[in-house]
Design a protein around this motif. Sequence first.
Motif, PDB file in Angstrom:
ATOM      1  N   ALA A   1     -77.369   7.246  -1.631  1.00 31.19           N
ATOM      2  CA  ALA A   1     -77.101   7.652  -0.407  1.00 31.19           C
ATOM      3  C   ALA A   1     -76.725   7.129   0.948  1.00 31.19           C
ATOM      4  CB  ALA A   1     -78.728   8.796   0.305  1.00 31.19           C
ATOM      5  N   ALA A   2     -77.319   6.041   0.778  1.00 35.43           N
ATOM      6  CA  ALA A   2     -77.100   4.529   1.881  1.00 35.43           C
ATOM      7  C   ALA A   2     -75.452   4.175   1.137  1.00 35.43           C
ATOM      8  CB  ALA A   2     -77.122   3.181   1.571  1.00 35.43           C
ATOM      9  N   THR A   3     -74.751   4.281   0.178  1.00 34.34           N
ATOM     10  CA  THR A   3     -74.015   3.778  -0.050  1.00 34.34           C
ATOM     11  C   THR A   3     -73.248   5.358   0.261  1.00 34.34           C
ATOM     12  OG1 THR A   3     -74.109   2.389  -2.274  1.00 34.34           O
ATOM     13  CG2 THR A   3     -72.398   2.732  -2.241  1.00 34.34           C
ATOM     14  N   MET A   4     -72.552   6.161   0.234  1.00 34.66           N
ATOM     15  CA  MET A   4     -71.616   6.627  -0.071  1.00 34.66           C
ATOM     16  C   MET A   4     -71.760   6.852   1.475  1.00 34.66           C
ATOM     17  SD  MET A   4     -70.450   9.097  -2.416  1.00 34.66           S
ATOM     18  CE  MET A   4     -69.978   9.452  -3.062  1.00 34.66           C
ATOM     19  N   ALA A   5     -72.918   7.037   2.469  1.00 33.55           N
ATOM     20  CA  ALA A   5     -72.791   7.809   4.473  1.00 33.55           C
ATOM     21  C   ALA A   5     -72.098   5.989   4.218  1.00 33.55           C
ATOM     22  CB  ALA A   5     -74.207   7.342   4.838  1.00 33.55           C
ATOM     23  N   LEU A   6     -72.071   4.870   4.085  1.00 32.57           N
ATOM     24  CA  LEU A   6     -71.434   3.684   4.100  1.00 32.57           C
ATOM     25  C   LEU A   6     -69.956   3.816   3.982  1.00 32.57           C
ATOM     26  CD1 LEU A   6     -73.663   0.414   3.512  1.00 32.57           C
ATOM     27  CD2 LEU A   6     -72.977   1.454   5.900  1.00 32.57           C
ATOM     28  N   ALA A   7     -69.767   4.627   2.232  1.00 34.13           N
ATOM     29  CA  ALA A   7     -68.359   5.184   2.246  1.00 34.13           C
ATOM     30  C   ALA A   7     -67.580   5.845   3.871  1.00 34.13           C
ATOM     31  CB  ALA A   7     -67.974   5.060   1.562  1.00 34.13           C
TER      32      ALA A   7
ATOM     33  N   LEU B   1     -76.742   3.888 -10.011  1.00 39.19           N
ATOM     34  CA  LEU B   1     -75.671   4.473 -10.156  1.00 39.19           C
ATOM     35  C   LEU B   1     -75.241   5.648 -11.084  1.00 39.19           C
ATOM     36  CD1 LEU B   1     -75.792   0.439 -11.788  1.00 39.19           C
ATOM     37  CD2 LEU B   1     -74.416   1.252  -9.805  1.00 39.19           C
ATOM     38  N   ILE B   2     -76.210   5.974 -11.797  1.00 41.14           N
ATOM     39  CA  ILE B   2     -76.377   7.099 -12.450  1.00 41.14           C
ATOM     40  C   ILE B   2     -75.790   7.851 -10.967  1.00 41.14           C
ATOM     41  CG2 ILE B   2     -76.794   8.781 -13.724  1.00 41.14           C
ATOM     42  CD1 ILE B   2     -78.196   6.906 -15.707  1.00 41.14           C
ATOM     43  N   MET B   3     -75.762   7.889 -10.454  1.00 44.02           N
ATOM     44  CA  MET B   3     -76.053   9.214  -9.845  1.00 44.02           C
ATOM     45  C   MET B   3     -74.882   9.112  -8.869  1.00 44.02           C
ATOM     46  SD  MET B   3     -80.089  10.767  -8.097  1.00 44.02           S
ATOM     47  CE  MET B   3     -80.567   8.726  -7.586  1.00 44.02           C
ATOM     48  N   LEU B   4     -74.735   7.248  -7.969  1.00 42.80           N
ATOM     49  CA  LEU B   4     -73.540   7.677  -8.060  1.00 42.80           C
ATOM     50  C   LEU B   4     -72.465   8.039  -8.422  1.00 42.80           C
ATOM     51  CD1 LEU B   4     -72.387   6.204  -5.063  1.00 42.80           C
ATOM     52  CD2 LEU B   4     -72.151   4.046  -6.375  1.00 42.80           C
ATOM     53  N   GLN B   5     -72.302   8.309  -9.669  1.00 41.66           N
ATOM     54  CA  GLN B   5     -71.176   7.787 -10.641  1.00 41.66           C
ATOM     55  C   GLN B   5     -70.968  10.184 -10.418  1.00 41.66           C
ATOM     56  OE1 GLN B   5     -71.294   8.042 -14.637  1.00 41.66           O
ATOM     57  NE2 GLN B   5     -69.161   7.900 -14.774  1.00 41.66           N
ATOM     58  N   GLY B   6     -71.968  10.650  -9.806  1.00 42.94           N
ATOM     59  CA  GLY B   6     -71.650  11.959  -9.496  1.00 42.94           C
ATOM     60  C   GLY B   6     -72.928  12.794 -11.011  1.00 42.94           C
ATOM     61  N   MET B   7     -74.031  11.803 -11.995  1.00 48.29           N
ATOM     62  CA  MET B   7     -74.813  12.781 -12.515  1.00 48.29           C
ATOM     63  C   MET B   7     -76.642  12.762 -12.452  1.00 48.29           C
ATOM     64  SD  MET B   7     -73.132  10.566 -15.616  1.00 48.29           S
ATOM     65  CE  MET B   7     -73.161   9.230 -15.605  1.00 48.29           C
ATOM     66  N   VAL B   8     -76.712  13.747 -13.174  1.00 51.77           N
ATOM     67  CA  VAL B   8     -78.230  13.727 -12.795  1.00 51.77           C
ATOM     68  C   VAL B   8     -78.766  12.452 -13.806  1.00 51.77           C
ATOM     69  CG1 VAL B   8     -80.396  15.566 -13.732  1.00 51.77           C
ATOM     70  CG2 VAL B   8     -78.186  15.993 -12.933  1.00 51.77           C
TER      71      VAL B   8
ATOM     72  N   PHE C   1     -63.901   3.266  -3.613  1.00 54.59           N
ATOM     73  CA  PHE C   1     -65.091   2.467  -4.194  1.00 54.59           C
ATOM     74  C   PHE C   1     -64.160   1.993  -5.309  1.00 54.59           C
ATOM     75  CE2 PHE C   1     -69.223   4.555  -2.434  1.00 54.59           C
ATOM     76  CZ  PHE C   1     -68.072   6.224  -2.122  1.00 54.59           C
ATOM     77  N   ASN C   2     -64.743   1.011  -5.800  1.00 53.21           N
ATOM     78  CA  ASN C   2     -64.629   0.225  -6.609  1.00 53.21           C
ATOM     79  C   ASN C   2     -65.487  -0.490  -7.422  1.00 53.21           C
ATOM     80  OD1 ASN C   2     -64.720  -2.322  -5.607  1.00 53.21           O
ATOM     81  ND2 ASN C   2     -62.154  -1.880  -3.967  1.00 53.21           N
ATOM     82  N   GLU C   3     -65.934  -1.522  -8.582  1.00 56.40           N
ATOM     83  CA  GLU C   3     -67.054  -2.021  -8.632  1.00 56.40           C
ATOM     84  C   GLU C   3     -67.267  -2.986  -7.688  1.00 56.40           C
ATOM     85  OE1 GLU C   3     -67.979  -4.612 -12.963  1.00 56.40           O
ATOM     86  OE2 GLU C   3     -66.406  -2.555 -13.107  1.00 56.40           O
TER      87      GLU C   3
ATOM     88  N   ILE D   1     -71.167  -3.054  -6.706  1.00 57.20           N
ATOM     89  CA  ILE D   1     -72.001  -4.152  -6.400  1.00 57.20           C
ATOM     90  C   ILE D   1     -72.553  -4.520  -5.247  1.00 57.20           C
ATOM     91  CG2 ILE D   1     -72.506  -6.243  -7.722  1.00 57.20           C
ATOM     92  CD1 ILE D   1     -70.247  -5.012  -9.823  1.00 57.20           C
ATOM     93  N   GLU D   2     -72.056  -5.123  -4.322  1.00 57.46           N
ATOM     94  CA  GLU D   2     -72.244  -5.992  -3.606  1.00 57.46           C
ATOM     95  C   GLU D   2     -73.226  -4.548  -2.284  1.00 57.46           C
ATOM     96  OE1 GLU D   2     -69.012  -6.820  -1.801  1.00 57.46           O
ATOM     97  OE2 GLU D   2     -68.326  -8.563  -3.099  1.00 57.46           O
ATOM     98  N   THR D   3     -72.239  -3.311  -2.476  1.00 60.15           N
ATOM     99  CA  THR D   3     -73.096  -2.781  -1.405  1.00 60.15           C
ATOM    100  C   THR D   3     -74.995  -2.576  -1.959  1.00 60.15           C
ATOM    101  OG1 THR D   3     -71.729  -1.960  -1.130  1.00 60.15           O
ATOM    102  CG2 THR D   3     -73.645  -0.206  -0.451  1.00 60.15           C
ATOM    103  N   PHE D   4     -74.725  -2.107  -3.623  1.00 60.11           N
ATOM    104  CA  PHE D   4     -76.352  -2.235  -3.905  1.00 60.11           C
ATOM    105  C   PHE D   4     -77.417  -3.367  -3.272  1.00 60.11           C
ATOM    106  CE2 PHE D   4     -77.125   1.813  -7.071  1.00 60.11           C
ATOM    107  CZ  PHE D   4     -76.081   2.122  -6.511  1.00 60.11           C
ATOM    108  N   ALA D   5     -76.592  -4.165  -3.875  1.00 59.02           N
ATOM    109  CA  ALA D   5     -77.074  -5.583  -3.040  1.00 59.02           C
ATOM    110  C   ALA D   5     -77.828  -5.881  -2.288  1.00 59.02           C
ATOM    111  CB  ALA D   5     -76.348  -6.687  -3.811  1.00 59.02           C
TER     112      ALA D   5
END
Length: 664
Positions: free
Chosen positions: A144-150, A120-127, A87-89, A93-97
């Motif tokens: 969920a999709a960003t994590m799974a794509l990785a 973005l908050i949840m991707l950082q490991g927060m509530v 993961f990097n910024e 950004i591209e994945t979310f878009a």
Amino acid sequence: MALHLPPSPQPVSYAIRPERPDQIDTRLEHLAHQWLGPLKRVFSSTRSHKRMLDRIEQYGQNLVDLTSQELDQQRIVVQTQLRQQGFNEVLIIETFAIVREQAKRQLGMYHYRSQLSGGLIMLQGMVAEMETGEGKTLTASLTAATMALAGVPVHVISVNDYLTQRDAEQLTPLYQALGLTTGQIIHGQNHQQRKAAYACDIVYATNKELVFDYLRDRLTLGHKLDSLHLEAESLYKDSPRSQRLLMRGLHFALVDEADSILIDEARTPLIISGGQGSNEEQAFYEQALFIAGQLEQNEDFILDQGLRQALLLDSGKEKISRLCHEFGPLWNGQVRRESTIHQALQAVHFYHRDEQYLIRDGKIQIIDEFTGRVMADRSWEQGLHQLLEMKEGCELSQQREALAKISFQRFFRRYLHLAGMTGTAREITGELWSVYRLQTIRVTPHRPIIRKSLPNHIFSHEEDKWQNIIKRVSQLHNRKRPVLIGTRSVAASEHLSRLAREAGIPHQVLNAKQDASEAAIVEQAGQAAMVTIATNMAGRGTDIKLGAGIKKLGGLHVITTERHEAARIDRQLAGRCGRQGDPGSYEGFFSLEDALLDPARCGYKARLLASIANLCPPLRNLLGGLAINLAQSHIERYHAVIRKELFRRDQTQGSLLSFSGRLE
């Protein structure tokens, strides 16, 4: 030229985070650091967070005119880079878009800026604390999709089968367009169905089904978790343990209704048990209920309403010894007989039909106190379930012996990466941090909340409360406004239903007995003149759509008939109206005889105010409201102390089990 994805990063066999940090397997540590660690450095400030939202929107504009094939090619490029670089910024950004653009094309829904922020908050490991109605289901798809794509296996966890199926089915077209597979774990599936679901990239499951599957895997694994053992077995055994496992481990959990699952249910131990019993059990439990019926309250035992416990006095123990003298060898042991009578007293005085349980198909079925739903195939331990079966005249089931046990607190701390979302978290932010190391961030709503809070009405007697609720509902019904009425138990919902029938008010009832009709009832709840009487089942996750012309009438009106032990549950019920900027209103009808104001539970300040309110009708609403608020706060603090003590015991047990080389 077609792009070919590299294989997903293969996690170590059955990855979990051990109890003690100094015992983390180096490969687990490497996986967490390589694929999840960089997320902690992505969001360094609020300014960078806003900048990322702007850049997602800007990058998304470049995707609008792409064909489906071109968009998919772009997804493959980003997915390849995620699996190569982590993961990097820029990649986030591209994945979310891309996910956002596919959601618009596949679902007809476009993520709002507030939903991007929550993702973005949840991707950082927060509530992410998002207002009810802000679209948390769609928000979860980003993370969920960003994590799974990785290449990280994802578990999206909800509180019941209805929400699990609804969310998975709604989002499957989106995930398929992203090249991802989706699985569902619901009650009643067999081993092969569950194994196939867990093999998917994104798995939707209820918290309880997930925990029990984990315990089943732990029974299969035994004490040897090391991946080398599992790999070696596959070489020389015909049926290695790795082929019998359901899950791939605990990698990333995204918890919906995080306050309910991580906090409210934290006191509930999850136990897998096996049959254990004899033909003498039926007579034994009959004798136990007989003896319990001979004991006198305040002479032989006392009832602690605050702890919901029956406490035997010395005179009671002596009477038990005399009464069971002729009952046979099962009654010889003092500890066994006193613990059994204690459970019998619990069954008689604290467990009531259509409150803690209902009877379906001749069997006792437990009602979840937090969700109002039936917990199928669950049973109470230490003979309590069998005593209730005897009490209700049901066929006696075998007492069950615990084979594996874990608390929600310990289970969720086992995930390598944990995040969540909820509409009500502000009261328990400290507890989320101290137990799970989860920080809570509030997300600004997409549209202003225009939900109206109307004054509460407080009555001296419970029956006066019910009669005034019927009058209020009749007024609203005549105006064609839809009404949702929340009750605390099945019994209360059925009592109110009888009163509504007598008053000639057409209505629907949603409780644990009508769980099969939930979707149809919820679908109609926002239509003109519709009256819905519901337990906690309607308090979370239900999205009530307003019918034509309802906004002009003021939207959905919610009536609360009794405060719950946690204010968050009340706020969730109120949140069924006024969603996404729609109009709506809510009010409460309470009595000084409600269970929350039980003198043994509510604290002396609440008792004093309630007594004064009863004696002074002009101040009843003011003082009664203060008494209810104080009682609720008192019980919330009490439950927080219990959870803190359970957490402390969990840590102690974890240390002892680690020292002995054993786990659950």
